[in-house]
Design a protein around this motif. Structure first.
Motif, PDB file in Angstrom:
ATOM      1  N   GLY A  95      43.376  18.947 -79.777  1.00 17.12           N
ATOM      2  CA  GLY A  95      43.000  17.817 -79.106  1.00 17.12           C
ATOM      3  C   GLY A  95      44.173  17.136 -78.444  1.00 17.12           C
ATOM      4  O   GLY A  95      44.190  15.691 -78.522  1.00 17.12           O
ATOM      5  N   LEU A  96      44.877  17.706 -77.888  1.00 19.21           N
ATOM      6  CA  LEU A  96      45.878  17.272 -76.854  1.00 19.21           C
ATOM      7  C   LEU A  96      45.462  16.550 -75.689  1.00 19.21           C
ATOM      8  O   LEU A  96      44.494  16.436 -75.237  1.00 19.21           O
ATOM      9  N   ASP A  97      46.347  15.265 -75.433  1.00 18.78           N
ATOM     10  CA  ASP A  97      45.988  14.510 -74.316  1.00 18.78           C
ATOM     11  C   ASP A  97      46.052  15.030 -73.072  1.00 18.78           C
ATOM     12  O   ASP A  97      46.705  14.833 -72.323  1.00 18.78           O
ATOM     13  N   LEU A  98      44.964  16.096 -72.789  1.00 21.72           N
ATOM     14  CA  LEU A  98      44.823  16.649 -71.506  1.00 21.72           C
ATOM     15  C   LEU A  98      43.291  16.650 -70.930  1.00 21.72           C
ATOM     16  O   LEU A  98      42.539  16.110 -71.904  1.00 21.72           O
ATOM     17  N   HIS A  99      43.253  16.894 -69.756  1.00 19.83           N
ATOM     18  CA  HIS A  99      41.821  16.753 -69.120  1.00 19.83           C
ATOM     19  C   HIS A  99      40.818  17.868 -69.984  1.00 19.83           C
ATOM     20  O   HIS A  99      41.246  18.787 -70.283  1.00 19.83           O
ATOM     21  N   ALA A 100      39.926  17.315 -70.588  1.00 22.86           N
ATOM     22  CA  ALA A 100      39.299  17.943 -71.602  1.00 22.86           C
ATOM     23  C   ALA A 100      38.344  19.220 -71.103  1.00 22.86           C
ATOM     24  O   ALA A 100      38.436  20.461 -71.844  1.00 22.86           O
ATOM     25  N   GLY A 101      37.941  19.149 -69.988  1.00 27.27           N
ATOM     26  CA  GLY A 101      37.181  20.473 -69.398  1.00 27.27           C
ATOM     27  C   GLY A 101      38.211  21.485 -69.249  1.00 27.27           C
ATOM     28  O   GLY A 101      37.781  22.541 -69.518  1.00 27.27           O
ATOM     29  N   LEU A 130      47.017  22.114 -64.749  1.00 30.68           N
ATOM     30  CA  LEU A 130      46.159  21.229 -64.136  1.00 30.68           C
ATOM     31  C   LEU A 130      45.640  20.361 -65.053  1.00 30.68           C
ATOM     32  O   LEU A 130      45.645  19.119 -64.639  1.00 30.68           O
ATOM     33  N   ALA A 131      45.371  20.579 -66.238  1.00 30.09           N
ATOM     34  CA  ALA A 131      44.959  19.648 -67.473  1.00 30.09           C
ATOM     35  C   ALA A 131      46.111  18.739 -67.524  1.00 30.09           C
ATOM     36  O   ALA A 131      45.723  17.488 -67.711  1.00 30.09           O
ATOM     37  N   VAL A 132      47.190  19.309 -67.462  1.00 31.04           N
ATOM     38  CA  VAL A 132      48.308  18.055 -67.606  1.00 31.04           C
ATOM     39  C   VAL A 132      48.626  17.236 -66.328  1.00 31.04           C
ATOM     40  O   VAL A 132      48.597  15.918 -66.538  1.00 31.04           O
ATOM     41  N   LEU A 133      48.529  17.795 -65.305  1.00 31.58           N
ATOM     42  CA  LEU A 133      48.526  17.027 -63.949  1.00 31.58           C
ATOM     43  C   LEU A 133      47.471  16.265 -63.818  1.00 31.58           C
ATOM     44  O   LEU A 133      47.552  14.979 -63.106  1.00 31.58           O
ATOM     45  N   LEU A 134      46.379  16.519 -64.364  1.00 30.30           N
ATOM     46  CA  LEU A 134      45.086  15.491 -64.000  1.00 30.30           C
ATOM     47  C   LEU A 134      44.610  14.645 -65.336  1.00 30.30           C
ATOM     48  O   LEU A 134      43.719  14.009 -64.999  1.00 30.30           O
TER      49      LEU A 134
END
Length: 121
Positions: free
Chosen positions: A51-57, A116-120
């Motif tokens: 559950g890292l703090d990344l864009h979930a999708g 992308l999940a990290v950047l967004l």
């Protein structure tokens, strides 16, 4: 020496016994692909479960790519083992493995999704 049938018979009923070193090397390659599959599955599970703090999708998409690659790898590796073993028994050239490009694409796609999940986030 026994005359028990060997599995898979689709491999062992053809050609002559190759040098055992080559058969064992083919088996080690197969087992390396199995370890790779386990790592892909573990990475896919960890990415989603932590559950890292990344864009979930995007995190879910990357996890699914890793899981699907980890599920497909053993089946493709088994077919590759069969093709290589049969080629050695028949004295034919060894076939190319499709696993390298498939896994390169899957890991690249997963990496891009995680980036992308990290950047967004």
């Amino acid at each position: 020496m026994t005359d028990r049938p060997r599995f898979p018979s689709a491999v062992y009923r053809h050609g002559d016994e190759p040098d055992p070193r080559f058969t064992l090397a083919n088996e080690r390659t197969f087992l390396a692909w199995i370890r790779t599959a386990l790592a892909l599955v573990a990475g896919g599970v960890a990415l989603e479960v932590l559950g890292l703090d990344l864009h979930a999708g995007l995190r879910l998409a990357a996890s699914l790519v890793l899981l699907l690659a980890g599920i497909a790898t053993p089946a493709i590796a088994w077919v590759g083992w069969i093709r290589a073993e049969r080629a050695m028994r028949l004295g034919a050239p060894l076939p190319a493995s499709p696993l390298g490009p498939v896994l390169a694409l899957a890991v690249t796609a997963s990496g891009v999704l995680v980036l992308l999940a990290v950047l967004l986030r």
